[in-house]
Design a protein around this motif. Sequence first.
Motif, PDB file in Angstrom:
ATOM      1  N   PRO A 121      31.782  45.204  36.401  1.00  0.00           N
ATOM      2  CA  PRO A 121      32.952  45.188  37.288  1.00  0.00           C
ATOM      3  C   PRO A 121      32.659  45.713  38.694  1.00  0.00           C
ATOM      4  O   PRO A 121      33.139  45.151  39.679  1.00  0.00           O
ATOM      5  CB  PRO A 121      33.964  46.076  36.558  1.00  0.00           C
ATOM      6  CG  PRO A 121      33.604  45.898  35.113  1.00  0.00           C
ATOM      7  CD  PRO A 121      32.092  45.830  35.110  1.00  0.00           C
ATOM      8  N   ARG A 125      33.108  43.505  42.076  1.00  0.00           N
ATOM      9  CA  ARG A 125      33.975  43.961  43.180  1.00  0.00           C
ATOM     10  C   ARG A 125      33.209  44.069  44.492  1.00  0.00           C
ATOM     11  O   ARG A 125      33.812  44.004  45.564  1.00  0.00           O
ATOM     12  CB  ARG A 125      34.631  45.288  42.830  1.00  0.00           C
ATOM     13  CG  ARG A 125      35.788  45.148  41.867  1.00  0.00           C
ATOM     14  CD  ARG A 125      36.596  46.437  41.739  1.00  0.00           C
ATOM     15  NE  ARG A 125      35.783  47.571  41.317  1.00  0.00           N
ATOM     16  CZ  ARG A 125      35.576  47.920  40.051  1.00  0.00           C
ATOM     17  NH1 ARG A 125      36.109  47.223  39.068  1.00  0.00           N
ATOM     18  NH2 ARG A 125      34.832  48.974  39.761  1.00  0.00           N
ATOM     19  N   HIS A 126      31.890  44.247  44.433  1.00  0.00           N
ATOM     20  CA  HIS A 126      31.074  44.255  45.654  1.00  0.00           C
ATOM     21  C   HIS A 126      31.210  42.916  46.374  1.00  0.00           C
ATOM     22  O   HIS A 126      31.171  42.854  47.603  1.00  0.00           O
ATOM     23  CB  HIS A 126      29.598  44.533  45.305  1.00  0.00           C
ATOM     24  CG  HIS A 126      28.662  44.390  46.443  1.00  0.00           C
ATOM     25  ND1 HIS A 126      28.535  45.354  47.423  1.00  0.00           N
ATOM     26  CD2 HIS A 126      27.794  43.398  46.780  1.00  0.00           C
ATOM     27  CE1 HIS A 126      27.629  44.952  48.309  1.00  0.00           C
ATOM     28  NE2 HIS A 126      27.162  43.767  47.942  1.00  0.00           N
ATOM     29  N   SER A 129      37.348  40.235  44.753  1.00  0.00           N
ATOM     30  CA  SER A 129      38.369  40.888  43.937  1.00  0.00           C
ATOM     31  C   SER A 129      38.268  40.368  42.509  1.00  0.00           C
ATOM     32  O   SER A 129      38.012  39.182  42.284  1.00  0.00           O
ATOM     33  CB  SER A 129      39.753  40.564  44.505  1.00  0.00           C
ATOM     34  OG  SER A 129      40.757  40.897  43.580  1.00  0.00           O
ATOM     35  N   GLN A 130      38.508  41.247  41.558  1.00  0.00           N
ATOM     36  CA  GLN A 130      38.496  40.813  40.160  1.00  0.00           C
ATOM     37  C   GLN A 130      39.634  39.836  39.864  1.00  0.00           C
ATOM     38  O   GLN A 130      39.589  39.145  38.850  1.00  0.00           O
ATOM     39  CB  GLN A 130      38.554  42.015  39.220  1.00  0.00           C
ATOM     40  CG  GLN A 130      37.233  42.745  39.162  1.00  0.00           C
ATOM     41  CD  GLN A 130      37.288  43.937  38.243  1.00  0.00           C
ATOM     42  OE1 GLN A 130      37.886  44.953  38.574  1.00  0.00           O
ATOM     43  NE2 GLN A 130      36.661  43.802  37.086  1.00  0.00           N
ATOM     44  N   ASP A 131      40.592  39.726  40.750  1.00  0.00           N
ATOM     45  CA  ASP A 131      41.652  38.724  40.587  1.00  0.00           C
ATOM     46  C   ASP A 131      41.071  37.317  40.600  1.00  0.00           C
ATOM     47  O   ASP A 131      41.662  36.402  40.027  1.00  0.00           O
ATOM     48  CB  ASP A 131      42.697  38.846  41.705  1.00  0.00           C
ATOM     49  CG  ASP A 131      43.513  40.124  41.596  1.00  0.00           C
ATOM     50  OD1 ASP A 131      43.554  40.721  40.499  1.00  0.00           O
ATOM     51  OD2 ASP A 131      44.095  40.534  42.612  1.00  0.00           O
TER      52      ASP A 131
END
Length: 143
Positions: A121, A125-126, A129-131
């Motif tokens: 994760p 995120r780097h 967005s995880q979205d």
Amino acid sequence: MPEPLATVAVEPQATVAGVPEPEATVAVDDAVESTGCPTGDPKKGFTHARATFYSTGLGACGKVNNDADFVVALNSAQFGGGYPGPQCGKHIKITYKGKSATATIVDECPGCSYAGLDLSPGLFRHFASQDESVIYVDWKFTG
């Protein structure tokens, strides 16, 4: 010499005066782009490889990692057999939309397609967005 074309059969959606729609012709590169197929080879790297994220923990390489670590699970086809797998501990460089990061292979991703990666994760995120849940990255082995 121009790239060869691929012919894709298209089921008729509607007919006009009883005449079905013709077959569509699509350039090979367009077909690859639309399906998200990765290209490349292990020596040079891969482009447009599918990347998702997963919850870390005890991986197939026998080490425990946490979600903040820059680690990846490599698809089974490239991960290899045995324990630990032959790719365990190797490093890869991942690039997405101008951002790069180096990650360590610590796990196997049985659900990933060839060249596909599951990112921790924190690593995901780097880049995004995880979205987004799925991104298409370029990557190569660095050692």
